[in-house]
Design a protein around this motif. Structure first.
Motif, PDB file in Angstrom:
ATOM      1  N   LEU A   9      95.245  -5.009  16.299  1.00  0.00           N
ATOM      2  CA  LEU A   9      95.512  -6.107  17.231  1.00  0.00           C
ATOM      3  C   LEU A   9      96.821  -6.763  16.806  1.00  0.00           C
ATOM      4  CD1 LEU A   9      92.008  -7.774  17.553  1.00  0.00           C
ATOM      5  CD2 LEU A   9      93.236  -6.522  19.322  1.00  0.00           C
ATOM      6  N   LEU A  14      93.328 -13.134  18.748  1.00  0.00           N
ATOM      7  CA  LEU A  14      92.089 -13.478  18.053  1.00  0.00           C
ATOM      8  C   LEU A  14      91.291 -12.220  17.746  1.00  0.00           C
ATOM      9  CD1 LEU A  14      90.145 -15.888  17.249  1.00  0.00           C
ATOM     10  CD2 LEU A  14      89.031 -15.472  19.445  1.00  0.00           C
ATOM     11  N   PRO A  16      87.735 -11.706  16.468  1.00  0.00           N
ATOM     12  CA  PRO A  16      86.453 -12.238  15.990  1.00  0.00           C
ATOM     13  C   PRO A  16      85.693 -11.266  15.094  1.00  0.00           C
ATOM     14  CG  PRO A  16      86.386 -11.812  18.381  1.00  0.00           C
ATOM     15  CD  PRO A  16      87.801 -11.622  17.928  1.00  0.00           C
ATOM     16  N   GLN A  17      85.907  -9.953  15.291  1.00  0.00           N
ATOM     17  CA  GLN A  17      85.220  -8.992  14.408  1.00  0.00           C
ATOM     18  C   GLN A  17      85.772  -9.089  12.996  1.00  0.00           C
ATOM     19  OE1 GLN A  17      83.948  -5.167  16.689  1.00  0.00           O
ATOM     20  NE2 GLN A  17      85.975  -5.707  17.424  1.00  0.00           N
TER      21      GLN A  17
END
Lengths: 86, 220
Positions: A9, A14, A16-17
């Motif tokens: 990414l 963001l 979240p994982q």
């Protein structure tokens, strides 16, 4: 020949994982973990390709057309020459 | 009104969409398998349904967005035919480039499944006109990857041009600026995470979704 494509990414997107992984590691006592980012690794076995540059160009095209979404991801390609079978 | 529903391997709201469209328009939509390369002539509406196309492998919607039918879908969208992508269909439309941005894993990491109150952020769109100025609807949501992201310029443009069509009242997934549904520049392509096709009968717990299909029908 093999291509190893790493897809992450982009910074600022963001993850979240990754955050959940970091939290879980800290829960196990690894207090030094400030953050974690989760990506994916795709290993491609390429046949009939002997030139590293043209292999890389083809894999770049694969990344643009399918493997990565430029809105949220960036990619890194490593081309690995595989020793011929004995 | 002539319509079509595209069916990908792993679509699971294709029949819900077909039943909703048939009930509201009185005409049965054509079900188009993703390996087709042509859509029927004279369509007024094409639906990319919800589900888990290709098991969400690689990225949600990524592989479906490269299906054989997609060039025909893009052609029809460019001609101004109404296109609705619901849930996985929204992810597919973003992956095809018909809509900007992308949908990431929900910020809270949970799969969220509940009736969701939405603000109708643009009451004059091709997909909301039949609500006649009503400001709120409740559609069910059911997704794991509904966290809408786009760069700030794109978000500003979407908001400035009235292309945010639905907004969450109580953001369930971390979406930028509470965005639940957006349209393309021409206003004929809508992508949304909530499921209007699952709210078309009072036995569903509500029929707020009818107005969305009614809007397309009235504009056809």
């Amino acid at each position: 020949m093999k291509a190893i494509v790493r897809i992450d990414l982009k910074q600022g997107v963001l993850d979240p994982q990754g955050q959940a992984v970091a939290n879980a590691l800290r829960g196990l006592g690894f207090d030094e973990v400030a953050s974690a980012r989760q990506g994916k690794l795709i290993e491609l076995e390429l046949t009939g390709e002997t030139n590293v540059d043209s292999a890389r160009a083809r894999v770049e095209e694969m990344c643009r057309k399918l493997l990565a979404n430029p809105v949220i991801e960036r990619y890194h390609i490593d081309i690995v020459a595989v020793a011929p079978a004995e | 009104m002539k319509s079509a529903v595209i069916v990908f391997p792993g679509s699971n709201c294709d029949r819900d969409a077909a039943v909703a469209i048939e009930g509201i328009t009185g005409q049965t939509p054509a079900m188009i398998w993703h390996k087709e390369t042509e859509l029927p002539d004279g369509l007024d509406l094409i639906v990319a349904p919800g589900g888990f196309s290709y098991g969400d492998y690689l990225r949600c919607g990524a592989i479906a967005a490269r299906s054989a039918i997609v060039p025909a879908l893009k052609r029809e969208a460019d001609r101004g035919v109404a296109v609705i992508g619901v849930c996985n269909g929204f992810q597919v439309l973003c992956e095809t480039g018909l809509l900007p941005g992308a949908l990431l894993r929900n910020a809270g990491l949970n799969f969220v499944c509940r009736p969701e109150p939405l603000e109708i952020a643009n009451a004059n769109s091709r997909f909301t006109a039949a609500y006649q100025g009503r400001r709120e609807v409740v559609f069910p949501i059911a997704h794991h990857d509904g966290n809408y992201v786009a760069d700030e310029d794109t978000l500003d443009r979407l908001e400035g041009d009235g292309r945010v069509i639905f907004r969450y009242r109580d953001n369930p997934n971390g979406s930028a600026r509470d965005i639940a549904g957006i349209s393309n520049e021409m206003g004929n392509v809508l992508g949304l995470m909530p499921h209007p096709e699952r709210a078309v009968d009072l036995l569903h717990g509500g029929d707020d979704g009818v107005g969305l299909f009614q809007s397309v029908l009235e504009a056809a």
